[in-house]
Write a protein that holds these residues in place. Structure first.
Motif, short mmCIF file in Angstrom:
data_model
loop_
_atom_site.label_atom_id
_atom_site.label_comp_id
_atom_site.label_asym_id
_atom_site.label_seq_id
_atom_site.Cartn_x
_atom_site.Cartn_y
_atom_site.Cartn_z
N GLY A 30 0.84 -1.36 0.09
CA GLY A 30 0.01 -0.04 -0.04
C GLY A 30 0.71 1.31 -0.07
N GLN A 31 1.01 1.70 -0.95
CA GLN A 31 1.93 3.02 -1.21
C GLN A 31 1.64 4.18 -0.43
OE1 GLN A 31 5.01 3.17 -3.07
NE2 GLN A 31 5.11 4.85 -1.73
N VAL A 32 2.25 4.86 0.11
CA VAL A 32 1.91 5.87 1.01
C VAL A 32 2.48 7.27 0.04
CG1 VAL A 32 2.48 7.40 2.89
CG2 VAL A 32 1.90 4.87 3.14
N LEU A 33 1.70 8.25 -0.07
CA LEU A 33 2.22 9.42 -0.76
C LEU A 33 1.97 10.87 0.35
CD1 LEU A 33 -0.23 8.97 -3.60
CD2 LEU A 33 1.98 8.62 -3.62
N TRP A 34 2.80 11.66 0.22
CA TRP A 34 2.67 12.57 1.05
C TRP A 34 3.21 14.03 0.53
CZ3 TRP A 34 7.40 15.20 2.47
CH2 TRP A 34 8.59 14.77 2.24
N LEU A 35 2.74 15.15 0.96
CA LEU A 35 3.30 16.56 0.44
C LEU A 35 3.54 17.08 1.62
CD1 LEU A 35 2.50 17.91 -2.11
CD2 LEU A 35 0.96 19.08 -0.99
N PRO A 36 4.73 17.92 1.34
CA PRO A 36 5.66 18.52 2.63
C PRO A 36 4.33 19.57 3.20
CG PRO A 36 6.97 18.61 0.53
CD PRO A 36 5.39 18.27 0.18
N VAL A 37 4.77 19.98 4.65
CA VAL A 37 3.77 20.62 5.26
C VAL A 37 4.41 22.18 5.34
CG1 VAL A 37 3.07 18.88 6.75
CG2 VAL A 37 4.80 20.20 7.70
N LEU A 64 -8.12 2.10 -8.30
CA LEU A 64 -7.42 1.73 -6.84
C LEU A 64 -7.94 2.67 -5.88
CD1 LEU A 64 -4.94 -0.30 -6.08
CD2 LEU A 64 -3.46 1.91 -6.84
N PRO A 65 -8.50 2.16 -4.77
CA PRO A 65 -8.89 2.98 -3.66
C PRO A 65 -8.01 3.80 -3.06
CG PRO A 65 -9.91 1.03 -3.57
CD PRO A 65 -9.01 0.67 -4.53
N VAL A 66 -7.82 4.91 -2.67
CA VAL A 66 -7.05 6.02 -1.92
C VAL A 66 -7.69 6.33 -0.49
CG1 VAL A 66 -5.78 8.11 -1.87
CG2 VAL A 66 -6.43 6.88 -4.13
N THR A 67 -6.74 6.12 0.47
CA THR A 67 -7.33 6.44 1.77
C THR A 67 -6.50 7.60 2.41
OG1 THR A 67 -7.81 4.07 2.43
CG2 THR A 67 -7.66 5.40 4.35
N LYS A 68 -7.11 8.56 3.02
CA LYS A 68 -6.50 9.77 3.69
C LYS A 68 -5.95 9.43 4.84
CE LYS A 68 -5.38 14.19 3.67
NZ LYS A 68 -5.72 15.92 3.67
N LEU A 69 -4.78 9.61 5.20
CA LEU A 69 -4.08 9.04 6.52
C LEU A 69 -4.01 9.92 7.43
CD1 LEU A 69 -1.12 6.81 5.51
CD2 LEU A 69 -3.41 5.88 5.97
N ASP A 70 -3.74 11.29 7.10
CA ASP A 70 -3.69 12.21 8.15
C ASP A 70 -3.67 13.50 7.23
OD1 ASP A 70 -1.00 12.81 7.31
OD2 ASP A 70 -0.37 11.60 9.13
N LYS A 71 -3.20 14.62 7.96
CA LYS A 71 -3.41 15.91 7.17
C LYS A 71 -2.68 16.00 5.92
CE LYS A 71 0.39 18.28 9.32
NZ LYS A 71 0.86 19.47 10.48
N HIS A 72 -1.29 15.39 5.62
CA HIS A 72 -0.77 15.23 4.47
C HIS A 72 -0.37 13.95 3.91
CE1 HIS A 72 2.53 14.73 7.34
NE2 HIS A 72 2.99 14.49 6.44
N ARG A 73 -0.91 12.78 4.26
CA ARG A 73 -0.27 11.70 3.73
C ARG A 73 -1.95 11.04 3.21
NH1 ARG A 73 2.19 7.90 7.49
NH2 ARG A 73 0.69 8.64 8.89
N TRP A 74 -1.56 9.97 2.05
CA TRP A 74 -2.36 9.28 1.58
C TRP A 74 -2.01 8.06 1.28
CZ3 TRP A 74 -1.55 14.31 0.54
CH2 TRP A 74 -2.72 15.00 0.15
N GLN A 75 -2.84 6.93 1.40
CA GLN A 75 -2.11 5.59 0.92
C GLN A 75 -3.03 4.94 0.00
OE1 GLN A 75 -1.99 2.70 4.17
NE2 GLN A 75 -0.28 1.74 3.59
N LEU A 76 -2.50 4.29 -1.06
CA LEU A 76 -3.16 3.64 -2.20
C LEU A 76 -3.37 2.26 -1.74
CD1 LEU A 76 -0.83 4.45 -5.09
CD2 LEU A 76 -2.77 5.71 -4.17
N ALA A 77 -4.38 1.64 -2.10
CA ALA A 77 -4.65 0.34 -1.76
C ALA A 77 -3.54 -0.78 -2.39
CB ALA A 77 -6.04 -0.24 -2.53
#
Ligand code: ZN
Length: 602
Positions: A30-37, A64-77
């Motif tokens: 499950g790939q995590v994606l993030w954006l700088p704060v 591919l479902p995408v889940t928001k993990l917190d304010k600046h991160r997402w996770q792909l299924a």
């Protein structure tokens, strides 16, 4: 390329960029994606992810479902196939720190638009910049120092970066801008002006070249970049800059740029050149020679260092110093600027509460979040940092009898910690900066640093400057527009002890200063003073209204706090000596003259 971004200005009137990110090998768990704060160079958590308005993904032709993990991160299924992520970014921040798009121009920092792929931040990336659709945009070009792949010079198309750190360190300007170029020490430099303007480009190039060549030679050739880009967004009224490894993004007021019929250096243009000089110096000091705390940056949270005085203060010291050493301003003009910086620091009681190390460490919650009490509570690591740098420079020059200077300290730090920074540099450990300074100076500077950085005692500016043939005066402010500089004041006025702004029907207190008459009388920031001794007040007559009263006398003042009328008795206080003037001594000793020449001469 395992990672590829495709960026399209999709709806210019609504300010949207669409980005398509292709990940050849996503994390199968499950790939995590993030954006700088936050964005390096501007020490405030800004939460750029708040501008992502939609996100979706697919793999192997399926959603591919995408889940928001917190304010600046997402996770792909989880998937074992290549994944494509599509997201939309709202871009309407007209600053050098974010992203902007309308029918006139586009601008972005990678920190606003490129999601990082967790665990693959070291991978090289490809970027395709797509031109906006429509005839209206066929003159648009691309200005960036992002290395080109298939794209032609100034063109849309393919670009690349060695890793995520590089990807986000080359801002991009899109539009039908004005551009020109020059070489400094053989290195190509481009100047881009976006927005309506009619600046004298020849003059601008000539003056910038002087600045660039001076600084390249200060640190030693070759320059640490293969090319450099000054990107300026020209607006009616604006000011700001942000440093990058091979470029700077600036905002300037139209009237500050030089016009063809103009000669001399008007204050606005002097300030613009000072800003260019500042950001260019950062190409060495902070972009490559940087605190260990920034090597690497942690873009997910605040990064703490006590060294911002060195990276911003020393840069601020050299920005105007470069102008005099490059021959763009005279020594007396330089001293006038220095007197303004000294006055800025002197006028805030915060200098007696916060030392430079504390100011650096607390930048995230204090300097970058200023409020009405800031002059009473904090000191700027830019202005006081520049004065500490001046004192350090003069101390080393004086004690070494001109043999060494801050220039030597900077060159040594550069050789050891900056020179080879990309790709493997480690940054300067917190205690190392001072150690190297003592080593280069040839004597122990511990007492100097304890005083300048870790105490709130005023710096010994007047004594040091006098050894360099510079006379100083500390005098009361002459009027509301008095920023500092030599002036004989025969009859000092009275002072309200507050910073004010014009307001319909009165005078608004924006900041109430510790120890001043306004604070003693019980006025607060935000109060609108409407009458003094029963007579109407305005920002235009405030100085005169106060001047008519003997010191110590008590005068009724009426005011509004929010919508409530009240009155207080104001005890008249004289204006205190908080404004510096500096001038060259008419007949300096040969020793002072010699020190001064080495300090200020080209
Ligand atoms: Zn700076």
């Amino acid at each position: 390329m395992k990672l590829h971004y495709r960026l399209t200005p999709i709806d210019l009137a609504a300010h949207y960029f669409d980005i398509e990110l292709t990940i050849a090998k996503p994390d199968p768990a499950g790939q995590v994606l993030w954006l700088p704060v936050w964005i390096p160079g501007s020490y405030l958590v800004r939460e750029f992810a708040r501008n992502i308005v939609a996100i979706s993904a697919e793999a192997g032709g399926k959603v591919l479902p995408v889940t928001k993990l917190d304010k600046h991160r997402w996770q792909l299924a989880p998937t074992r196939k290549a994944a494509t992520v599509r997201y939309r970014v709202y871009a309407f921040d007209l600053s050098v720190r974010g992203a902007y798009l309308d029918q006139q121009r586009g601008f972005f920092n990678g920190t606003s638009v490129f999601l990082a792929v967790a665990g693959q931040e070291d991978q090289p990336v490809g970027v395709e910049l797509v031109a906006p659709a429509g005839k209206a945009y066929r003159d648009w070009e691309v200005a960036t120092t992002l290395p080109r792949a298939e794209a032609k010079a100034w063109g849309f198309g393919g670009y690349r970066a060695a890793n995520y750190d590089e990807l986000i360190d080359h801002p991009v300007e899109l539009g039908a801008f004005t551009r020109t170029s020059f070489k400094a020490c053989g290195v190509p430099h481009d100047v881009v002006l976006a927005g309506r303007q009619r600046a004298d480009l020849k003059r601008l190039k000539r003056d910038l070249k002087q600045i660039c060549e001076y600084q390249i030679r200060l640190f030693g050739e070759p320059a640490p970049f293969e090319r450099y880009l000054f990107l300026t967004a020209v607006v009616g009224d604006g000011y700001g800059g942000l440093e990058h490894r091979a470029s700077t993004a600036l905002i300037a007021s139209r009237d500050d740029l030089p016009l063809e019929h103009e000669t001399g250096l008007k204050p606005g243009y002097r300030q613009y050149l000072g800003l260019c000089s500042h950001e260019y110096f950062h190409g060495w000091n902070v972009k490559r020679l940087k605190p260990a705390a920034y090597a690497p940056y942690d873009l997910t949270q605040e990064n703490y260092t006590r060294l911002l005085w060195a990276f911003e203060g020393i840069t601020s010291y050299y920005d105007d110093l470069t102008l005099v050493r490059a021959g763009l301003i005279s020594p007396q003009e330089y001293l006038d600027l220095l007197a303004q910086t000294m006055s800025q620091v002197q006028r805030g009681a915060g200098r007696l509460k916060q030392n430079l190390e504390e100011a650096s460490l607390d930048a995230w919650v204090k300097y970058y979040r200023q409020d009405e009490n800031s002059p009473n509570a904090i000191v700027s690591y830019y202005t006081k940092g520049a004065l500490a740098a001046l004192c350090l420079d003069l101390t080393i020059r004086q004690r070494s009898e001109g043999a060494k200077s801050l220039d030597d300290v900077m060159r040594t730090l550069w050789q050891r910690y900056g020179h080879d920074f990309y790709p493997r540099g480690a940054g300067v450990p917190e205690a190392e900066w001072e150690r190297v300074a003592s080593e280069v100076a040839g004597f122990d500077l511990a007492a100097f640093f304890d005083h300048a950085l870790r105490s709130t005692d005023d710096l010994p500016l007047a004594e040091l400057l006098s050894a360099f043939g510079v006379e100083s005066q500390l005098r009361p402010i002459a009027n509301g527009g008095d920023k500092g500089g030599w002036k004989e004041i025969t009859a000092p006025g009275n002072a309200l002890g507050a910073r004010v702004a014009a307001e319909a029907g009165g005078v608004k207190l924006t900041q109430v200063l510790d120890g001043g008459a306004a604070q003693a009388a019980g006025f607060a920031a935000g109060d609108v003073l409407i009458a003094l001794d029963g007579l109407r007040l305005s920002s235009g007559n405030l100085d005169a209204a106060l001047a008519g009263w003997p010191v110590g006398s008590t005068v009724p003042v009426h005011a509004f706090r929010r919508d409530e009328l009240f009155s207080r008795n104001l005890t008249i206080q004289p204006a205190v000596a908080d404004t510096w003037g500096l001038r060259l001594t008419a007949t300096p000793s040969p020793q002072a003259k010699n020190l001064q020449q080495h300090w200020l001469a080209r």
